[in-house]
Scaffold this motif. Structure first.
Motif, PDB file in Angstrom:
ATOM      1  N   VAL A  74      38.795  52.063   0.228  1.00  0.00           N
ATOM      2  CA  VAL A  74      38.766  51.232   1.438  1.00  0.00           C
ATOM      3  C   VAL A  74      37.447  51.411   2.173  1.00  0.00           C
ATOM      4  O   VAL A  74      36.826  50.443   2.620  1.00  0.00           O
ATOM      5  N   SER A  75      36.996  52.654   2.297  1.00  0.00           N
ATOM      6  CA  SER A  75      35.747  52.898   3.017  1.00  0.00           C
ATOM      7  C   SER A  75      34.561  52.297   2.275  1.00  0.00           C
ATOM      8  O   SER A  75      33.614  51.811   2.902  1.00  0.00           O
ATOM      9  N   SER A  76      34.583  52.286   0.958  1.00  0.00           N
ATOM     10  CA  SER A  76      33.478  51.677   0.213  1.00  0.00           C
ATOM     11  C   SER A  76      33.499  50.153   0.316  1.00  0.00           C
ATOM     12  O   SER A  76      32.450  49.519   0.324  1.00  0.00           O
ATOM     13  N   ILE A  77      34.677  49.547   0.418  1.00  0.00           N
ATOM     14  CA  ILE A  77      34.780  48.096   0.532  1.00  0.00           C
ATOM     15  C   ILE A  77      34.381  47.626   1.928  1.00  0.00           C
ATOM     16  O   ILE A  77      33.651  46.652   2.091  1.00  0.00           O
ATOM     17  N   LEU A  78      34.858  48.317   2.947  1.00  0.00           N
ATOM     18  CA  LEU A  78      34.661  47.860   4.326  1.00  0.00           C
ATOM     19  C   LEU A  78      33.395  48.399   4.979  1.00  0.00           C
ATOM     20  O   LEU A  78      33.119  48.072   6.126  1.00  0.00           O
ATOM     21  N   GLN A  79      32.641  49.191   4.277  1.00  0.00           N
ATOM     22  CA  GLN A  79      31.443  49.772   4.860  1.00  0.00           C
ATOM     23  C   GLN A  79      30.386  48.694   5.076  1.00  0.00           C
ATOM     24  O   GLN A  79      30.070  47.923   4.185  1.00  0.00           O
ATOM     25  N   THR A  80      29.854  48.639   6.297  1.00  0.00           N
ATOM     26  CA  THR A  80      28.784  47.700   6.611  1.00  0.00           C
ATOM     27  C   THR A  80      27.476  48.458   6.691  1.00  0.00           C
ATOM     28  O   THR A  80      27.437  49.613   7.095  1.00  0.00           O
ATOM     29  N   SER A  81      26.439  47.796   6.315  1.00  0.00           N
ATOM     30  CA  SER A  81      25.120  48.427   6.314  1.00  0.00           C
ATOM     31  C   SER A  81      24.491  48.295   7.703  1.00  0.00           C
ATOM     32  O   SER A  81      24.326  47.171   8.198  1.00  0.00           O
ATOM     33  N   PRO A  82      24.130  49.391   8.344  1.00  0.00           N
ATOM     34  CA  PRO A  82      23.479  49.285   9.659  1.00  0.00           C
ATOM     35  C   PRO A  82      22.087  48.677   9.573  1.00  0.00           C
ATOM     36  O   PRO A  82      21.587  48.138  10.540  1.00  0.00           O
ATOM     37  N   LYS A  83      21.459  48.705   8.379  1.00  0.00           N
ATOM     38  CA  LYS A  83      20.142  48.074   8.216  1.00  0.00           C
ATOM     39  C   LYS A  83      20.233  46.572   8.411  1.00  0.00           C
ATOM     40  O   LYS A  83      19.341  45.960   8.987  1.00  0.00           O
ATOM     41  N   GLU A  84      21.302  45.953   7.905  1.00  0.00           N
ATOM     42  CA  GLU A  84      21.459  44.513   8.049  1.00  0.00           C
ATOM     43  C   GLU A  84      21.602  44.133   9.514  1.00  0.00           C
ATOM     44  O   GLU A  84      21.013  43.156   9.966  1.00  0.00           O
ATOM     45  N   ASN A  85      22.396  44.883  10.266  1.00  0.00           N
ATOM     46  CA  ASN A  85      22.581  44.581  11.673  1.00  0.00           C
ATOM     47  C   ASN A  85      21.288  44.767  12.459  1.00  0.00           C
ATOM     48  O   ASN A  85      21.039  44.059  13.436  1.00  0.00           O
ATOM     49  N   ARG A  86      20.471  45.710  12.056  1.00  0.00           N
ATOM     50  CA  ARG A  86      19.231  45.986  12.768  1.00  0.00           C
ATOM     51  C   ARG A  86      18.208  44.869  12.561  1.00  0.00           C
ATOM     52  O   ARG A  86      17.412  44.584  13.446  1.00  0.00           O
ATOM     53  N   ASN A  87      18.224  44.224  11.417  1.00  0.00           N
ATOM     54  CA  ASN A  87      17.213  43.211  11.104  1.00  0.00           C
ATOM     55  C   ASN A  87      17.629  41.790  11.463  1.00  0.00           C
ATOM     56  O   ASN A  87      16.842  40.867  11.268  1.00  0.00           O
ATOM     57  N   ILE A  88      18.829  41.597  11.972  1.00  0.00           N
ATOM     58  CA  ILE A  88      19.275  40.246  12.327  1.00  0.00           C
ATOM     59  C   ILE A  88      18.415  39.662  13.432  1.00  0.00           C
ATOM     60  O   ILE A  88      18.039  38.486  13.390  1.00  0.00           O
ATOM     61  N   ASN A  89      18.066  40.471  14.423  1.00  0.00           N
ATOM     62  CA  ASN A  89      17.241  39.975  15.524  1.00  0.00           C
ATOM     63  C   ASN A  89      15.853  39.573  15.038  1.00  0.00           C
ATOM     64  O   ASN A  89      15.299  38.570  15.498  1.00  0.00           O
ATOM     65  N   ILE A  90      15.298  40.335  14.121  1.00  0.00           N
ATOM     66  CA  ILE A  90      13.984  40.000  13.569  1.00  0.00           C
ATOM     67  C   ILE A  90      14.060  38.684  12.793  1.00  0.00           C
ATOM     68  O   ILE A  90      13.154  37.846  12.863  1.00  0.00           O
ATOM     69  N   LYS A  91      15.148  38.490  12.062  1.00  0.00           N
ATOM     70  CA  LYS A  91      15.309  37.250  11.301  1.00  0.00           C
ATOM     71  C   LYS A  91      15.372  36.043  12.232  1.00  0.00           C
ATOM     72  O   LYS A  91      14.695  35.041  12.005  1.00  0.00           O
ATOM     73  N   TRP A  92      16.151  36.140  13.304  1.00  0.00           N
ATOM     74  CA  TRP A  92      16.258  35.024  14.239  1.00  0.00           C
ATOM     75  C   TRP A  92      14.942  34.783  14.968  1.00  0.00           C
ATOM     76  O   TRP A  92      14.563  33.636  15.217  1.00  0.00           O
ATOM     77  N   PHE A  93      14.245  35.867  15.319  1.00  0.00           N
ATOM     78  CA  PHE A  93      12.938  35.713  15.946  1.00  0.00           C
ATOM     79  C   PHE A  93      11.985  34.973  15.015  1.00  0.00           C
ATOM     80  O   PHE A  93      11.287  34.044  15.434  1.00  0.00           O
ATOM     81  N   SER A  94      11.968  35.364  13.754  1.00  0.00           N
ATOM     82  CA  SER A  94      11.094  34.727  12.774  1.00  0.00           C
ATOM     83  C   SER A  94      11.441  33.255  12.604  1.00  0.00           C
ATOM     84  O   SER A  94      10.551  32.391  12.586  1.00  0.00           O
ATOM     85  N   LEU A  95      12.706  32.957  12.494  1.00  0.00           N
ATOM     86  CA  LEU A  95      13.135  31.575  12.310  1.00  0.00           C
ATOM     87  C   LEU A  95      12.787  30.711  13.519  1.00  0.00           C
ATOM     88  O   LEU A  95      12.234  29.612  13.383  1.00  0.00           O
ATOM     89  N   LEU A  96      13.082  31.184  14.720  1.00  0.00           N
ATOM     90  CA  LEU A  96      12.800  30.401  15.920  1.00  0.00           C
ATOM     91  C   LEU A  96      11.302  30.248  16.161  1.00  0.00           C
ATOM     92  O   LEU A  96      10.850  29.198  16.640  1.00  0.00           O
ATOM     93  N   MET A  97      10.525  31.273  15.824  1.00  0.00           N
ATOM     94  CA  MET A  97       9.070  31.141  15.951  1.00  0.00           C
ATOM     95  C   MET A  97       8.531  30.114  14.962  1.00  0.00           C
ATOM     96  O   MET A  97       7.625  29.339  15.291  1.00  0.00           O
ATOM     97  N   GLY A  98       9.083  30.077  13.751  1.00  0.00           N
ATOM     98  CA  GLY A  98       8.659  29.078  12.771  1.00  0.00           C
ATOM     99  C   GLY A  98       8.981  27.666  13.229  1.00  0.00           C
ATOM    100  O   GLY A  98       8.158  26.750  13.109  1.00  0.00           O
ATOM    101  N   ILE A  99      10.179  27.492  13.770  1.00  0.00           N
ATOM    102  CA  ILE A  99      10.570  26.169  14.267  1.00  0.00           C
ATOM    103  C   ILE A  99       9.690  25.756  15.447  1.00  0.00           C
ATOM    104  O   ILE A  99       9.226  24.615  15.524  1.00  0.00           O
ATOM    105  N   SER A 100       9.466  26.683  16.379  1.00  0.00           N
ATOM    106  CA  SER A 100       8.662  26.328  17.551  1.00  0.00           C
ATOM    107  C   SER A 100       7.214  26.052  17.167  1.00  0.00           C
ATOM    108  O   SER A 100       6.590  25.128  17.706  1.00  0.00           O
ATOM    109  N   LEU A 101       6.670  26.817  16.221  1.00  0.00           N
ATOM    110  CA  LEU A 101       5.311  26.539  15.761  1.00  0.00           C
ATOM    111  C   LEU A 101       5.246  25.177  15.082  1.00  0.00           C
ATOM    112  O   LEU A 101       4.299  24.408  15.304  1.00  0.00           O
TER     113      LEU A 101
END
Length: 140
Positions: A74-101
């Motif tokens: 169960v712990s191996s199935i439900l384990q979430t990666s904290p790296k993914e959560n940390r990089n979500i803001n960077i991904k959205w920043f990159s996407l919105l900057m690309g759209i605005s540019l």
């Protein structure tokens, strides 16, 4: 690094020192309404998808508890990666900057046409490429 900054400033400088302003006309109200509506619908769809994702996670967890699966599995199935959560803001920043540019470049290369879509698509693709390189660099 200084050479890159100096080259960028030299390329951008003519935009700021033009004698006549080409921004005398305001954004058309209909264009603003369409952009605002697209943005609102996009936010609403993201909200709906996140709710559906949470509901499905909850159902999965309930099924796992009902079946009595061992704790280590169960712990191996439900384990979430904290790296993914940390990089979500960077991904959205990159996407919105690309759209605005892309929108900024389209605004400066009026009239609107098929080239406008190509410019926005290129800017968004470039922002995702930058995000990819950021992920590669952060893994090291």
């Amino acid at each position: 690094m200084k050479r890159i900054i100096n080259t960028t400033l030299i390329v951008i400088a003519p935009i700021f020192v033009t004698a006549q302003s080409k921004y005398q006309y305001a954004m058309d109200r209909e264009v603003f309404n369409v952009c605002a509506m697209i943005f609102t619908v996009g936010l609403f769809m993201i909200f709906i998808l996140s709710i559906i994702n949470r509901i499905m996670d909850y159902r999965l967890k309930n099924k796992i508890v009902e079946k009595g699966i061992p704790e280590n599995l169960v712990s191996s199935i439900l384990q979430t990666s904290p790296k993914e959560n940390r990089n979500i803001n960077i991904k959205w920043f990159s996407l919105l900057m690309g759209i605005s540019l892309g929108l900024l470049i389209v605004y400066n290369t009026l009239p609107l046409g098929i080239h406008s879509l190509a410019i926005i698509a290129f800017c968004v693709a470039t922002s995702f490429l930058g995000y990819y390189f950021f992920l590669k660099q952060s893994e090291k």
